[in-house]
Design an enzyme around this catalytic site. Structure first.
Site, short mmCIF file in Angstrom:
data_model
loop_
_atom_site.label_atom_id
_atom_site.label_comp_id
_atom_site.label_asym_id
_atom_site.label_seq_id
_atom_site.Cartn_x
_atom_site.Cartn_y
_atom_site.Cartn_z
N CYS A 131 -28.99 -25.10 -80.60
CA CYS A 131 -28.26 -26.28 -80.09
C CYS A 131 -26.88 -25.85 -79.63
CB CYS A 131 -28.15 -27.35 -81.18
SG CYS A 131 -27.10 -28.72 -80.63
N THR A 194 -31.58 -25.58 -74.10
CA THR A 194 -30.83 -25.86 -72.87
C THR A 194 -29.81 -24.76 -72.53
OG1 THR A 194 -29.30 -27.12 -74.24
CG2 THR A 194 -31.02 -28.36 -73.11
C1 SIN Z 1 -28.22 -32.12 -79.43
O1 SIN Z 1 -28.53 -32.92 -80.33
O2 SIN Z 1 -27.04 -31.87 -79.17
C2 SIN Z 1 -29.30 -31.44 -78.64
C3 SIN Z 1 -30.16 -30.61 -79.50
C4 SIN Z 1 -30.32 -29.23 -79.01
O3 SIN Z 1 -29.90 -28.88 -77.91
O4 SIN Z 1 -30.89 -28.41 -79.74
#
Ligand code: SIN
Length: 303
Positions: A131, A194
């Protein structure tokens, strides 16, 4: 009649299509739209030891062919996930689910993994070391082979179910990180999370997202994800759940040819809530078009 079944560490899925963590809640919200039992499985929202409110808003920015999120692991915490979310899910989903676990220390990862391991409906534990939206947690573990090794080892020591490590693309050498997971007992790899990105508002001349940066996902990242899945497939012998920019049945097949055994669909669910249903319905037709009788037979076929 084509065969869409795939197997992940002994868990047979009717098809390889799995909504990605953070884009499908705890499932029951989508069950109001369609019967989610058509899914191969799904990965629930990243869960931490304590409840988290998430990052300040704005935490979403639109982009051509994608979006940036900086949610910050908003979730009700492991106790409530076990006592409230999983019982609600059980009423509408009769298959095994993938439990996505995140943390801010090795101990937190192993605490949550040990707790969730005891839940009957959990088929696979997905450890999110990627994350990009939290400080001193998440991606901080997934961008170093040494840290990823520590988390993997600690989680494997306290669990009985297959453990998949969800990797970050924000590294120079994803192969060395994947190898560290395998060497420390991981049963599989989920990839990619991401890409760290940002947008700037021309009116305010400031970052759109309150946290300045966030994770970029959506159809634009498919080629990056395919490249990384392809590279990791050549380097490890454990299964890969491929994800990143998948929005069609054709993308699922491309991801499997690169080396994925199953495929997660993320941002597409936010654009079109029926994305996974559409992909599952189209998959047999696309398989016929490309003369694929059995999906299993194409895994890694591009190598
Ligand atoms: C988030 O909750 O910020 C996204 C989760 C992730 O990118 O793993």
């Amino acid at each position: 009649m084509v065969n869409t079944k795939v197997t992940l560490s002994g868990l047979e899925l009717d098809n390889p299509v799995i909504p990605a963590s953070g884009t499908f809640g705890f499932g029951y919200e989508f069950a109001e739209l369609y019967d989610i039992n058509i899914l191969g499985s799904f990965s629930f929202k990243g869960t931490t030891k304590e409840p988290r409110f998430g990052n300040p808003t704005p935490r979403i920015a639109e982009c051509p062919m994608g979006m940036i999120n900086s949610v910050g692991l908003q979730n009700p915490g492991i106790d409530k996930v076990i006592s409230e979310e999983l019982p609600k899910l059980k009423k509408c989903f009769n298959k095994k689910v993938i439990a996505n676990i995140s943390g801010f220390s090795v101990d937190e990862y192993s605490y949550c993994a040990e707790r969730i391991d005891k839940e009957e409906q959990v088929g696979i534990i997905e450890i999110n070391v990627s994350c990009p939206n939290v400080h001193n947690g998440g991606m901080a573990f997934g961008t170093s082979a040494e840290n990823v090794a520590k988390v993997t080892k600690a989680v494997k020591e306290v669990t009985t179910k297959p453990v998949y490590i969800k990797l970050s693309p924000n590294v120079t050498d994803i192969v060395s990180i994947a190898k560290a997971c395998e060497e420390n007992g991981a049963d599989g790899i989920s990839m990619i999370n991401t890409l760290l990105g940002m947008r700037i508002d021309l009116k305010t001349k400031k970052p759109v997202i309150a946290n300045k940066m966030g994770g970029f996902s959506g159809t634009a990242i498919l080629p990056v994800a395919l490249r990384m899945v392809y590279q990791v497939y050549e380097a490890v012998n454990i299964p890969i759940i491929g994800m990143g920019g998948v929005s069609t049945a054709e993308d699922v097949i491309e991801m499997m040819l690169a080396g994925a055994t199953a495929v997660q669909v993320g941002a597409a669910n936010l654009v079109e809530p029926f994305a996974c249903k559409n992909i599952i319905e189209n998959l047999p037709k696309v398989m016929e078009k490309y003369k694929i009788d059995d999906l299993k037979s194409i895994i890694g076929g591009a190598h």
